[in-house]
Structure formats: C-alpha cells, structure tokens
Design a protein around this motif. Structure first.
Motif, PDB file in Angstrom:
ATOM      1  N   PRO A 172       0.827  -1.217   0.000  1.00 43.23           N
ATOM      2  CA  PRO A 172       0.000   0.000   0.000  1.00 43.23           C
ATOM      3  C   PRO A 172       0.859   1.263   0.000  1.00 43.23           C
ATOM      4  O   PRO A 172       1.956   1.299   0.554  1.00 43.23           O
ATOM      5  CB  PRO A 172      -0.814  -0.125   1.297  1.00 43.23           C
ATOM      6  CG  PRO A 172      -0.769  -1.571   1.644  1.00 43.23           C
ATOM      7  CD  PRO A 172       0.535  -2.090   1.139  1.00 43.23           C
ATOM      8  N   THR A 173       0.315   2.295  -0.590  1.00 39.81           N
ATOM      9  CA  THR A 173       1.039   3.567  -0.673  1.00 39.81           C
ATOM     10  C   THR A 173       1.294   4.170   0.711  1.00 39.81           C
ATOM     11  O   THR A 173       2.327   4.801   0.942  1.00 39.81           O
ATOM     12  CB  THR A 173       0.246   4.559  -1.538  1.00 39.81           C
ATOM     13  OG1 THR A 173      -0.009   3.977  -2.818  1.00 39.81           O
ATOM     14  CG2 THR A 173       1.009   5.861  -1.727  1.00 39.81           C
ATOM     15  N   MET A 174       0.347   3.945   1.640  1.00 35.22           N
ATOM     16  CA  MET A 174       0.516   4.530   2.970  1.00 35.22           C
ATOM     17  C   MET A 174       1.748   3.971   3.672  1.00 35.22           C
ATOM     18  O   MET A 174       2.455   4.689   4.404  1.00 35.22           O
ATOM     19  CB  MET A 174      -0.731   4.267   3.818  1.00 35.22           C
ATOM     20  CG  MET A 174      -1.072   2.794   4.010  1.00 35.22           C
ATOM     21  SD  MET A 174      -2.548   2.578   5.017  1.00 35.22           S
ATOM     22  CE  MET A 174      -2.640   0.774   5.075  1.00 35.22           C
ATOM     23  N   LEU A 175       2.079   2.693   3.445  1.00 38.96           N
ATOM     24  CA  LEU A 175       3.262   2.113   4.065  1.00 38.96           C
ATOM     25  C   LEU A 175       4.533   2.618   3.389  1.00 38.96           C
ATOM     26  O   LEU A 175       5.517   2.958   4.066  1.00 38.96           O
ATOM     27  CB  LEU A 175       3.201   0.581   3.992  1.00 38.96           C
ATOM     28  CG  LEU A 175       4.442  -0.158   4.520  1.00 38.96           C
ATOM     29  CD1 LEU A 175       4.697   0.187   5.980  1.00 38.96           C
ATOM     30  CD2 LEU A 175       4.296  -1.664   4.333  1.00 38.96           C
ATOM     31  N   ILE A 176       4.533   2.697   2.061  1.00 40.09           N
ATOM     32  CA  ILE A 176       5.704   3.179   1.332  1.00 40.09           C
ATOM     33  C   ILE A 176       6.027   4.616   1.733  1.00 40.09           C
ATOM     34  O   ILE A 176       7.189   4.970   1.972  1.00 40.09           O
ATOM     35  CB  ILE A 176       5.479   3.076  -0.190  1.00 40.09           C
ATOM     36  CG1 ILE A 176       5.257   1.613  -0.600  1.00 40.09           C
ATOM     37  CG2 ILE A 176       6.659   3.667  -0.951  1.00 40.09           C
ATOM     38  CD1 ILE A 176       6.437   0.716  -0.323  1.00 40.09           C
ATOM     39  N   ASP A 177       4.993   5.459   1.844  1.00 39.34           N
ATOM     40  CA  ASP A 177       5.208   6.858   2.226  1.00 39.34           C
ATOM     41  C   ASP A 177       5.758   6.958   3.652  1.00 39.34           C
ATOM     42  O   ASP A 177       6.629   7.785   3.945  1.00 39.34           O
ATOM     43  CB  ASP A 177       3.910   7.647   2.104  1.00 39.34           C
ATOM     44  CG  ASP A 177       3.452   7.785   0.653  1.00 39.34           C
ATOM     45  OD1 ASP A 177       4.311   7.616  -0.240  1.00 39.34           O
ATOM     46  OD2 ASP A 177       2.264   8.059   0.429  1.00 39.34           O
ATOM     47  N   THR A 178       5.242   6.114   4.539  1.00 35.05           N
ATOM     48  CA  THR A 178       5.712   6.146   5.924  1.00 35.05           C
ATOM     49  C   THR A 178       7.162   5.691   6.030  1.00 35.05           C
ATOM     50  O   THR A 178       7.964   6.281   6.758  1.00 35.05           O
ATOM     51  CB  THR A 178       4.827   5.254   6.811  1.00 35.05           C
ATOM     52  OG1 THR A 178       3.458   5.681   6.706  1.00 35.05           O
ATOM     53  CG2 THR A 178       5.277   5.343   8.266  1.00 35.05           C
ATOM     54  N   LEU A 179       7.507   4.641   5.295  1.00 37.09           N
ATOM     55  CA  LEU A 179       8.897   4.179   5.290  1.00 37.09           C
ATOM     56  C   LEU A 179       9.831   5.241   4.734  1.00 37.09           C
ATOM     57  O   LEU A 179      10.943   5.447   5.257  1.00 37.09           O
ATOM     58  CB  LEU A 179       9.017   2.892   4.469  1.00 37.09           C
ATOM     59  CG  LEU A 179       8.380   1.632   5.064  1.00 37.09           C
ATOM     60  CD1 LEU A 179       8.431   0.488   4.057  1.00 37.09           C
ATOM     61  CD2 LEU A 179       9.070   1.231   6.368  1.00 37.09           C
ATOM     62  N   ARG A 180       9.388   5.928   3.705  1.00 38.60           N
ATOM     63  CA  ARG A 180      10.217   6.991   3.130  1.00 38.60           C
ATOM     64  C   ARG A 180      10.378   8.153   4.114  1.00 38.60           C
ATOM     65  O   ARG A 180      11.454   8.758   4.217  1.00 38.60           O
ATOM     66  CB  ARG A 180       9.602   7.473   1.823  1.00 38.60           C
ATOM     67  CG  ARG A 180      10.483   8.464   1.065  1.00 38.60           C
ATOM     68  CD  ARG A 180       9.910   8.815  -0.293  1.00 38.60           C
ATOM     69  NE  ARG A 180      10.060   7.716  -1.242  1.00 38.60           N
ATOM     70  CZ  ARG A 180       9.063   6.958  -1.679  1.00 38.60           C
ATOM     71  NH1 ARG A 180       7.831   7.147  -1.216  1.00 38.60           N
ATOM     72  NH2 ARG A 180       9.276   5.989  -2.551  1.00 38.60           N
ATOM     73  N   GLU A 181       9.328   8.474   4.873  1.00 35.05           N
ATOM     74  CA  GLU A 181       9.421   9.538   5.883  1.00 35.05           C
ATOM     75  C   GLU A 181      10.382   9.144   7.005  1.00 35.05           C
ATOM     76  O   GLU A 181      11.173   9.974   7.479  1.00 35.05           O
ATOM     77  CB  GLU A 181       8.035   9.829   6.449  1.00 35.05           C
ATOM     78  CG  GLU A 181       7.090  10.527   5.485  1.00 35.05           C
ATOM     79  CD  GLU A 181       5.716  10.709   6.084  1.00 35.05           C
ATOM     80  OE1 GLU A 181       5.501  10.234   7.226  1.00 35.05           O
ATOM     81  OE2 GLU A 181       4.848  11.315   5.410  1.00 35.05           O
ATOM     82  N   GLN A 182      10.308   7.883   7.423  1.00 35.84           N
ATOM     83  CA  GLN A 182      11.210   7.426   8.475  1.00 35.84           C
ATOM     84  C   GLN A 182      12.670   7.468   8.007  1.00 35.84           C
ATOM     85  O   GLN A 182      13.568   7.813   8.765  1.00 35.84           O
ATOM     86  CB  GLN A 182      10.840   6.002   8.895  1.00 35.84           C
ATOM     87  CG  GLN A 182       9.470   5.872   9.524  1.00 35.84           C
ATOM     88  CD  GLN A 182       9.374   6.638  10.840  1.00 35.84           C
ATOM     89  OE1 GLN A 182      10.224   6.521  11.712  1.00 35.84           O
ATOM     90  NE2 GLN A 182       8.335   7.448  10.982  1.00 35.84           N
ATOM     91  N   TRP A 183      12.879   7.107   6.757  1.00 39.24           N
ATOM     92  CA  TRP A 183      14.237   7.163   6.208  1.00 39.24           C
ATOM     93  C   TRP A 183      14.727   8.606   6.110  1.00 39.24           C
ATOM     94  O   TRP A 183      15.869   8.920   6.445  1.00 39.24           O
ATOM     95  CB  TRP A 183      14.260   6.480   4.843  1.00 39.24           C
ATOM     96  CG  TRP A 183      15.578   6.585   4.135  1.00 39.24           C
ATOM     97  CD1 TRP A 183      16.814   6.292   4.643  1.00 39.24           C
ATOM     98  CD2 TRP A 183      15.789   7.026   2.793  1.00 39.24           C
ATOM     99  NE1 TRP A 183      17.786   6.509   3.699  1.00 39.24           N
ATOM    100  CE2 TRP A 183      17.183   6.958   2.540  1.00 39.24           C
ATOM    101  CE3 TRP A 183      14.944   7.438   1.762  1.00 39.24           C
ATOM    102  CZ2 TRP A 183      17.745   7.316   1.320  1.00 39.24           C
ATOM    103  CZ3 TRP A 183      15.505   7.779   0.540  1.00 39.24           C
ATOM    104  CH2 TRP A 183      16.883   7.730   0.332  1.00 39.24           C
ATOM    105  N   SER A 184      13.850   9.518   5.674  1.00 42.66           N
ATOM    106  CA  SER A 184      14.223  10.933   5.577  1.00 42.66           C
ATOM    107  C   SER A 184      14.482  11.543   6.956  1.00 42.66           C
ATOM    108  O   SER A 184      15.269  12.477   7.098  1.00 42.66           O
ATOM    109  CB  SER A 184      13.120  11.721   4.849  1.00 42.66           C
ATOM    110  OG  SER A 184      12.899  11.209   3.548  1.00 42.66           O
TER     111      SER A 184
END
Length: 339
Positions: A172-184
């Motif tokens: 899901p997009t919500m998980l991908i976006d959250t992972l990207r935020e955590q990485w940033s």
C-alpha cells in the motif's frame, strides 16, 4: 575544623535530613519541604553534607558550597550498603549520614559549565541511540517483505531507494510513504548530532585543558570534552592510577586467605568516559605508527582486548598527568620517580 556530618536524601518535593546535634547528642531525622530546604542550612555553622550522586545533587551541592558548607557526593551503590533496614526516606537519610563519615572517593562537584557540556554529551548519545534504533527498525520492517540489506548506514542509504521503488507495486502507498518519511528523518537526526558536535568543538577551542589532552593519541573531541567535564579538578585525585581506577579501567579483585585473584576490569565509575577511552585506544591500535613500542610488545604476549584496555588505562593516566601538573603532551616523554 570538625564538621558536623549531615545526611540528606534529596527528592522532588520533600527532602529527608538526618544528623546528630553535637551539643545535645540528639538524633534529628526530619522531612524538609523543597521551598524551605536552603533556609534550613542558611544560618547553620559549616557542616559536611552528604548526598547521593543522583538527579539534582549537583545543583544542591553548588548551592551548599556557596553557603560555606562542605559537600560529599557518593555513588548510590556505596550508600546502599549502610541501609540495613526497610527502604524509606528516614532510613535512606540515616544510611547517607553513615556513609558520609566513611573515607571514600567522592563524586566531583561540577560547575554549571561542566555540567552543560555533559548535558550535550547525553543528548548526543540519546540522538545516536534513536538513529541506530531507526535504522534497525527500517531494516527489520523491510526484511519482512524479503528485502535484506547490509548493517551499515551507507548500505541502507544505497539500497532503500531501489527497494521502495520495487515494493511500491506490491505494498500500500501509505506504508511506502511512511517508510520513506522514516528514512528521511535520519537526515534530521544527523543534523542535530552534527550541531551538538559543532557546539562542543567551539567550547573546546576556548578551553585550555581540552586542547592540552586532545594532543594525546586516542583522545578526540568527545573524549577530551567528556573527560575534562567529568573529572572536575584533576588534583582531587592523588595519582593517574587512582583516576584510572575511578573510571573502572583496572582489574577487579577477589580472594581469601591472602591469595588474591585478578579478574576483568571493574567497570566502576563513569561508563560513558570509559567507553570513549576504550574506543580511542582501539583507534590507536589501527595505526601501528602511533601505538608505540610499548603497545606492540604488549600485543605479542597478551590478547587484543587486554591490550586495548591497557592502552585506555594509560591514556587515562596521561590525561591526569597533563591536567594535574599543567604540562603539554610529549610523545617521547618518560616518567620517572625522583631519586
């Protein structure tokens, strides 16, 4: 001058005070509210106030010193041995009073500047811990979907953009976006850690003691600032050996019947400074030209980790010698006892 010993169990709102009146021999063990705590000692003759080296103890120690009292801060582990009854405030204050009268090495009372430097170290250590937790969390979450990467930060930064792009079609997009935020968010932690190190660097430039011991191989920005702030007055230690023992860089002993067996290092004292010195010693061993003949000879007959601790012990003793005797570091200097 004979100082009357007073044991103080500090707390958030109510403090417990235990002492014996030298004139009437009356045992006094009473509770004092925080807003009246300093007034209780304001009009008294100078006395020896003992406290556990816990949260807030440094502040009260500085206040009592301004009043003309002597202050003895003690590790809680040392005080605990004198509490032979139930655990409550009156019993704790009595145990502190008893421990105050036993000869022991007190914890140094630090200035507000020294304590501020240590506060920066603690906040930096916490941020590094958060960053490591975040990296491990990202690696663990991605491993649940079959994506495994190296342990280092470089491996994470190199692999995660491609992994997120590959998983974007499956998850899901919500998980991908959250992972990207955590990485940033790791970049923000990097900036905060770098900012603290810049402030420590600026303080080091203005502190002569830090600049002096920074010339020692294995002592860098963190080790120099932490050692100076933690030590306080170097002359409070009788020798470099006592300072190294205070940091827990000496063998622990056990024995009976006159037979003493040496174990691993005692790990007493400040864990943070001891860790920095051991890491500094490990970095020196990676450069044989800086290690010196003594370390090279020791490495031929002792295990690698033993050599690291021995070098950390030597670094600690060198730090004390430079600060206590107001000298500059010399690589070829050989200490010798006076004839």
């Amino acid at each position: 001058m004979n100082y009357t010993a007073v044991g103080v169990d500090i707390a958030k709102s109510v403090f417990q005070v235990h002492w014996v009146d030298p004139h009437t021999v009356e045992v006094i063990n009473k509770a004092v509210r925080r807003d009246r705590f300093l007034d209780y000692f304001a009009n008294r003759e100078p006395c020896l106030i003992g406290m556990e080296a816990c949260g807030g103890a440094q502040h009260w120690a500085r206040q009592f010193t301004k009043m003309g009292h002597q202050v003895k801060l003690m590790p809680p582990k040392f005080v605990k041995a004198f509490n032979i009854g139930n655990k409550n405030d009156p019993a704790d204050a009595r145990a502190i009073w008893m421990a105050t009268q036993i000869p022991s090495k007190p914890v140094a009372v630090k200035t507000e500047t020294q304590q501020a430097v240590l506060a920066l170290h603690r906040m930096r250590q916490q941020l590094v811990k958060f960053r490591t937790m975040q990296i491990n969390s990202l690696r663990g979450l991605l491993a649940e979907y079959g994506e495994v990467m190296g342990k280092s930060r470089e491996a994470l930064d190199k692999a995660i953009p491609g992994i997120l792009a590959k998983l974007s079609d499956r998850l899901p997009t919500m998980l991908i976006d959250t992972l990207r935020e955590q990485w940033s968010g790791l970049t923000g932690l990097d900036r905060q850690i770098a900012g603290i190190e810049q402030r420590l660097q600026a303080w080091m430039k203005d502190d002569v003691a830090c600049q002096t011991i920074a010339a020692i191989p294995g002592v860098g920005l963190l080790s120099a600032t932490a050692a100076v702030a933690t030590m306080g007055d170097a002359k409070a230690f009788r020798s470099g050996r006592e300072f190294a023992a205070w940091l827990g860089l000496v063998p622990k002993q056990t024995g009976s019947g006159g037979k003493v067996q040496l174990l691993g290092i005692s790990k007493r004292g400040d864990t943070y400074v001891r860790t920095l010195l051991i890491h500094g010693a490990r970095s020196v061993l990676r450069h044989p030209d800086k290690a010196g003949a003594w370390v090279q000879q020791l490495g031929k007959r002792r295990p690698f980790n033993v050599v690291i601790v021995a070098l950390a012990n030597k670094i600690a003793r060198t730090i004390w010698a430079l600060l206590a005797h107001d000298r500059q570091y010399g690589r070829e200097y050989m200490s010798s006892k006076p004839l």
